[in-house]
Design a protein around this motif. Structure first.
Motif, PDB file in Angstrom:
ATOM      1  N   SER A  39       0.822  -1.219   0.000  1.00  0.00           N
ATOM      2  CA  SER A  39       0.000   0.000   0.000  1.00  0.00           C
ATOM      3  C   SER A  39       0.854   1.266   0.000  1.00  0.00           C
ATOM      4  O   SER A  39       0.387   2.334  -0.409  1.00  0.00           O
ATOM      5  N   ALA A  40       2.107   1.146   0.449  1.00  0.00           N
ATOM      6  CA  ALA A  40       2.999   2.310   0.485  1.00  0.00           C
ATOM      7  C   ALA A  40       3.721   2.534  -0.840  1.00  0.00           C
ATOM      8  O   ALA A  40       4.368   3.571  -1.022  1.00  0.00           O
ATOM      9  N   LEU A  41       3.617   1.591  -1.766  1.00  0.00           N
ATOM     10  CA  LEU A  41       4.273   1.752  -3.065  1.00  0.00           C
ATOM     11  C   LEU A  41       3.539   2.813  -3.893  1.00  0.00           C
ATOM     12  O   LEU A  41       2.318   2.952  -3.778  1.00  0.00           O
ATOM     13  N   PRO A  42       4.248   3.552  -4.732  1.00  0.00           N
ATOM     14  CA  PRO A  42       3.602   4.593  -5.554  1.00  0.00           C
ATOM     15  C   PRO A  42       2.829   4.001  -6.731  1.00  0.00           C
ATOM     16  O   PRO A  42       3.176   4.195  -7.896  1.00  0.00           O
ATOM     17  N   LEU A  43       1.781   3.259  -6.414  1.00  0.00           N
ATOM     18  CA  LEU A  43       0.912   2.664  -7.423  1.00  0.00           C
ATOM     19  C   LEU A  43      -0.496   3.211  -7.207  1.00  0.00           C
ATOM     20  O   LEU A  43      -0.936   3.357  -6.064  1.00  0.00           O
ATOM     21  N   THR A  44      -1.201   3.472  -8.287  1.00  0.00           N
ATOM     22  CA  THR A  44      -2.489   4.159  -8.162  1.00  0.00           C
ATOM     23  C   THR A  44      -3.696   3.299  -8.499  1.00  0.00           C
ATOM     24  O   THR A  44      -4.820   3.686  -8.194  1.00  0.00           O
ATOM     25  N   THR A  45      -3.498   2.149  -9.131  1.00  0.00           N
ATOM     26  CA  THR A  45      -4.647   1.337  -9.538  1.00  0.00           C
ATOM     27  C   THR A  45      -4.695   0.032  -8.754  1.00  0.00           C
ATOM     28  O   THR A  45      -3.671  -0.479  -8.291  1.00  0.00           O
ATOM     29  N   ALA A  46      -5.899  -0.506  -8.641  1.00  0.00           N
ATOM     30  CA  ALA A  46      -6.067  -1.791  -7.959  1.00  0.00           C
ATOM     31  C   ALA A  46      -5.360  -2.900  -8.724  1.00  0.00           C
ATOM     32  O   ALA A  46      -4.789  -3.821  -8.126  1.00  0.00           O
ATOM     33  N   ASP A  47      -5.388  -2.836 -10.055  1.00  0.00           N
ATOM     34  CA  ASP A  47      -4.702  -3.843 -10.867  1.00  0.00           C
ATOM     35  C   ASP A  47      -3.220  -3.903 -10.522  1.00  0.00           C
ATOM     36  O   ASP A  47      -2.657  -4.979 -10.293  1.00  0.00           O
ATOM     37  N   ALA A  48      -2.573  -2.742 -10.512  1.00  0.00           N
ATOM     38  CA  ALA A  48      -1.134  -2.693 -10.240  1.00  0.00           C
ATOM     39  C   ALA A  48      -0.833  -3.139  -8.812  1.00  0.00           C
ATOM     40  O   ALA A  48       0.146  -3.852  -8.563  1.00  0.00           O
ATOM     41  N   LEU A  50      -2.620  -5.213  -6.883  1.00  0.00           N
ATOM     42  CA  LEU A  50      -2.832  -6.645  -6.705  1.00  0.00           C
ATOM     43  C   LEU A  50      -1.690  -7.438  -7.332  1.00  0.00           C
ATOM     44  O   LEU A  50      -1.173  -8.393  -6.732  1.00  0.00           O
ATOM     45  N   LEU A  51      -1.281  -7.048  -8.527  1.00  0.00           N
ATOM     46  CA  LEU A  51      -0.162  -7.735  -9.171  1.00  0.00           C
ATOM     47  C   LEU A  51       1.120  -7.536  -8.362  1.00  0.00           C
ATOM     48  O   LEU A  51       1.914  -8.473  -8.201  1.00  0.00           O
ATOM     49  N   ALA A  52       1.316  -6.342  -7.828  1.00  0.00           N
ATOM     50  CA  ALA A  52       2.499  -6.075  -7.009  1.00  0.00           C
ATOM     51  C   ALA A  52       2.496  -6.925  -5.739  1.00  0.00           C
ATOM     52  O   ALA A  52       3.553  -7.342  -5.258  1.00  0.00           O
ATOM     53  N   THR A  53       1.317  -7.196  -5.199  1.00  0.00           N
ATOM     54  CA  THR A  53       1.225  -8.050  -4.015  1.00  0.00           C
ATOM     55  C   THR A  53       1.732  -9.451  -4.322  1.00  0.00           C
ATOM     56  O   THR A  53       2.483 -10.051  -3.543  1.00  0.00           O
ATOM     57  N   VAL A  54       1.330  -9.984  -5.471  1.00  0.00           N
ATOM     58  CA  VAL A  54       1.759 -11.328  -5.871  1.00  0.00           C
ATOM     59  C   VAL A  54       3.267 -11.361  -6.106  1.00  0.00           C
ATOM     60  O   VAL A  54       3.966 -12.273  -5.656  1.00  0.00           O
ATOM     61  N   VAL A  55       3.786 -10.353  -6.812  1.00  0.00           N
ATOM     62  CA  VAL A  55       5.228 -10.306  -7.070  1.00  0.00           C
ATOM     63  C   VAL A  55       5.995 -10.153  -5.760  1.00  0.00           C
ATOM     64  O   VAL A  55       7.012 -10.821  -5.528  1.00  0.00           O
ATOM     65  N   THR A  56       5.510  -9.286  -4.889  1.00  0.00           N
ATOM     66  CA  THR A  56       6.228  -8.987  -3.647  1.00  0.00           C
ATOM     67  C   THR A  56       6.355 -10.204  -2.748  1.00  0.00           C
ATOM     68  O   THR A  56       7.434 -10.479  -2.211  1.00  0.00           O
ATOM     69  N   ILE A  57       5.285 -10.961  -2.568  1.00  0.00           N
ATOM     70  CA  ILE A  57       5.390 -12.116  -1.677  1.00  0.00           C
ATOM     71  C   ILE A  57       6.294 -13.182  -2.284  1.00  0.00           C
ATOM     72  O   ILE A  57       6.993 -13.903  -1.572  1.00  0.00           O
ATOM     73  N   ARG A  58       6.329 -13.270  -3.594  1.00  0.00           N
ATOM     74  CA  ARG A  58       7.225 -14.243  -4.220  1.00  0.00           C
ATOM     75  C   ARG A  58       8.679 -13.788  -4.164  1.00  0.00           C
ATOM     76  O   ARG A  58       9.592 -14.616  -4.215  1.00  0.00           O
ATOM     77  N   ALA A  59       8.878 -12.477  -4.072  1.00  0.00           N
ATOM     78  CA  ALA A  59      10.242 -11.937  -4.024  1.00  0.00           C
ATOM     79  C   ALA A  59      10.707 -11.673  -2.602  1.00  0.00           C
ATOM     80  O   ALA A  59      11.838 -11.232  -2.393  1.00  0.00           O
ATOM     81  N   ALA A  60       9.850 -11.943  -1.625  1.00  0.00           N
ATOM     82  CA  ALA A  60      10.132 -11.517  -0.249  1.00  0.00           C
ATOM     83  C   ALA A  60      11.367 -12.163   0.346  1.00  0.00           C
ATOM     84  O   ALA A  60      11.940 -11.633   1.292  1.00  0.00           O
ATOM     85  N   ARG A  61      11.804 -13.277  -0.190  1.00  0.00           N
ATOM     86  CA  ARG A  61      12.935 -13.976   0.419  1.00  0.00           C
ATOM     87  C   ARG A  61      14.261 -13.684  -0.278  1.00  0.00           C
ATOM     88  O   ARG A  61      15.298 -13.567   0.371  1.00  0.00           O
ATOM     89  N   ALA A  62      14.232 -13.568  -1.604  1.00  0.00           N
ATOM     90  CA  ALA A  62      15.495 -13.423  -2.334  1.00  0.00           C
ATOM     91  C   ALA A  62      15.542 -12.200  -3.234  1.00  0.00           C
ATOM     92  O   ALA A  62      16.547 -11.957  -3.889  1.00  0.00           O
ATOM     93  N   GLY A  63      14.459 -11.429  -3.295  1.00  0.00           N
ATOM     94  CA  GLY A  63      14.468 -10.232  -4.116  1.00  0.00           C
ATOM     95  C   GLY A  63      14.069 -10.452  -5.553  1.00  0.00           C
ATOM     96  O   GLY A  63      14.084  -9.513  -6.354  1.00  0.00           O
ATOM     97  N   VAL A  64      13.702 -11.687  -5.908  1.00  0.00           N
ATOM     98  CA  VAL A  64      13.261 -11.992  -7.269  1.00  0.00           C
ATOM     99  C   VAL A  64      11.942 -12.758  -7.182  1.00  0.00           C
ATOM    100  O   VAL A  64      11.871 -13.809  -6.542  1.00  0.00           O
ATOM    101  N   GLY A  65      10.914 -12.210  -7.804  1.00  0.00           N
ATOM    102  CA  GLY A  65       9.612 -12.873  -7.821  1.00  0.00           C
ATOM    103  C   GLY A  65       9.369 -13.525  -9.162  1.00  0.00           C
ATOM    104  O   GLY A  65       9.306 -12.841 -10.184  1.00  0.00           O
ATOM    105  N   ASN A  66       9.264 -14.842  -9.171  1.00  0.00           N
ATOM    106  CA  ASN A  66       9.040 -15.575 -10.419  1.00  0.00           C
ATOM    107  C   ASN A  66       7.549 -15.767 -10.652  1.00  0.00           C
ATOM    108  O   ASN A  66       6.835 -16.268  -9.778  1.00  0.00           O
ATOM    109  N   LEU A  67       7.088 -15.380 -11.816  1.00  0.00           N
ATOM    110  CA  LEU A  67       5.712 -15.650 -12.197  1.00  0.00           C
ATOM    111  C   LEU A  67       5.624 -15.745 -13.711  1.00  0.00           C
ATOM    112  O   LEU A  67       6.544 -15.325 -14.425  1.00  0.00           O
TER     113      LEU A  67
END
Length: 377
Positions: A39-48, A50-67
């Motif tokens: 929610s603190a990221l400079p994103l303005t749309t729900a689409d962005a 939600l997609l950022a949430t998926v990428v972020t949790i996948r990248a939370a351990r090593a900094g790279v989110g694979n999808l």
């Protein structure tokens, strides 16, 4: 004349065990930290977001989110291209490959703030990341949520993470504005039981998604997490044989089926259990067989046509639906298909899903001999 009081007979109501909670209290804290970060990221749309949430949790351990492109498609974003290109403002790298037509090849999106170092924004362990990621998938695919707008699905993550299982919760201060506007959807669809201003109550059907589960009467001595965990979906695919991996990718990327990653991974990874058919199922099969006699050739033909169109076989439900056999219980569907397999009209690679195909009887034009007793159910 004496009379005795009689208690009216009340039929027993079957007790349905509640679904187990997906998150421990500590993992619930991690889920809330994830959403606060997004929610603190400079994103303005729900689409962005939600997609950022998926990428972020996948990248939370090593900094790279694979999808994959299929992962993006399964989110059903209103503007997927706009959501992906919004990552440019975040300094993320490698996301451009998601805009191609490849739905299968994993794309590593580099998130510099999540480098995997102790000082990174979200420093999750392997199990923590896996559990919160799984919770995210399960929440987004929950029945009351999956057909709602992007903003409503994003709101469901926030409300589940911050909502007590059995008490009223308060809307988080960092809930995006478009999520607030979409809250009536969650109430109408049954994700929320109550919504009154900033107070809400999760519905019984989704209480297991709560990130604030009730604490046990006896607190454990430590907050250590279980040591063992199953493989992630990507790890499971990496361990699969070449042939199985090819089949998985055919199902996962099938544009005709358009199945979510959660649906596909659950089907392939769940433990196969033998189906038990009682008298009720056998009776239902007898009724079905009388109404739909000699369905072997049609079933084989339908399975072949499905495979030619999709590049993989149908599921049991898909085949039964395609043949127009009407409303059927899951047990009846399985019973019918297994009988057709036993008679040689169909075959499959049990227990691998989506592998139904014509059997030997269809290839020779004659049904395999079946004992009379078996035909009677």
């Amino acid at each position: 004349m004496s009379s005795s009081l009689r208690t009216p007979f009340t039929p027993a109501v079957p007790v349905v065990a509640p679904k187990p909670f997906l998150l421990t209290p500590h993992q619930g804290e991690a889920a809330r930290a994830l959403l606060a970060h997004v929610s603190a990221l400079p994103l303005t749309t729900a689409d962005a977001q939600l997609l950022a949430t998926v990428v972020t949790i996948r990248a939370a351990r090593a900094g790279v989110g694979n999808l994959t492109g299929q992962d993006v498609r399964s989110l059903r974003l209103a503007d997927p291209e706009g959501a992906v290109t919004a990552f440019a403002a975040l300094g993320w790298q490698g996301y451009e490959a998601l805009l191609g037509g490849d739905l299968v090849t994993p794309v590593g999106v580099i998130v510099p703030d999540l480098s995997g170092q102790p000082e990174s924004a979200l420093h999750f362990g392997k199990l923590m990341r896996s559990r919160v990621s799984g919770w995210t998938v399960r929440t987004l695919s929950a029945k009351p949520v999956k057909k709602t707008s992007t903003a409503a699905r994003l709101a469901a993550l926030f409300l589940a993470a911050h909502g007590p299982a059995d008490e009223h919760g308060t809307l988080p201060a960092h809930l995006p504005g478009h999520c607030r506007a979409a809250l009536p959807e969650l109430l109408d669809k049954g994700f929320l039981r109550e919504l009154d201003g900033d107070r809400y109550l999760l519905a019984e059907a989704v209480r297991h998604l709560s990130g604030m589960r009730p604490l046990p009467d006896v607190q454990p001595a430590t907050r250590d997490e279980p040591e063992a965990e199953g493989p992630s979906w990507q790890e499971w695919k990496d361990r699969a044989s070449v042939a199985l991996r090819r089949h998985v990718e055919a199902v996962e990327s099938c544009p005709e089926c358009a199945l979510s990653t959660a649906r596909v991974s659950e089907a392939f990874m769940r433990k196969a259990l033998p189906a038990q058919f009682g008298e009720k199922a056998r009776t239902a099969y007898g009724v079905w067989a009388a109404k739909y006699p000699d369905q072997g050739p049609a079933a084989a033909e339908s399975a072949a046509a499905f495979r030619a169109l999709h590049g993989h076989g149908p599921s049991v439900k898909q085949l039964c639906t395609a043949l127009g056999w009407g409303k059927m219980s899951r047990q009846l569907r399985i019973h019918v298909i297994r009988r057709l397999i036993a008679e040689g009209w169909l075959t499959n690679t049990d227990p691998v899903p989506w592998t139904l195909r014509p059997g030997k009887a269809a290839q020779t034009g004659t049904a395999a001999a079946a004992p009379v007793a078996a035909r009677r159910g």
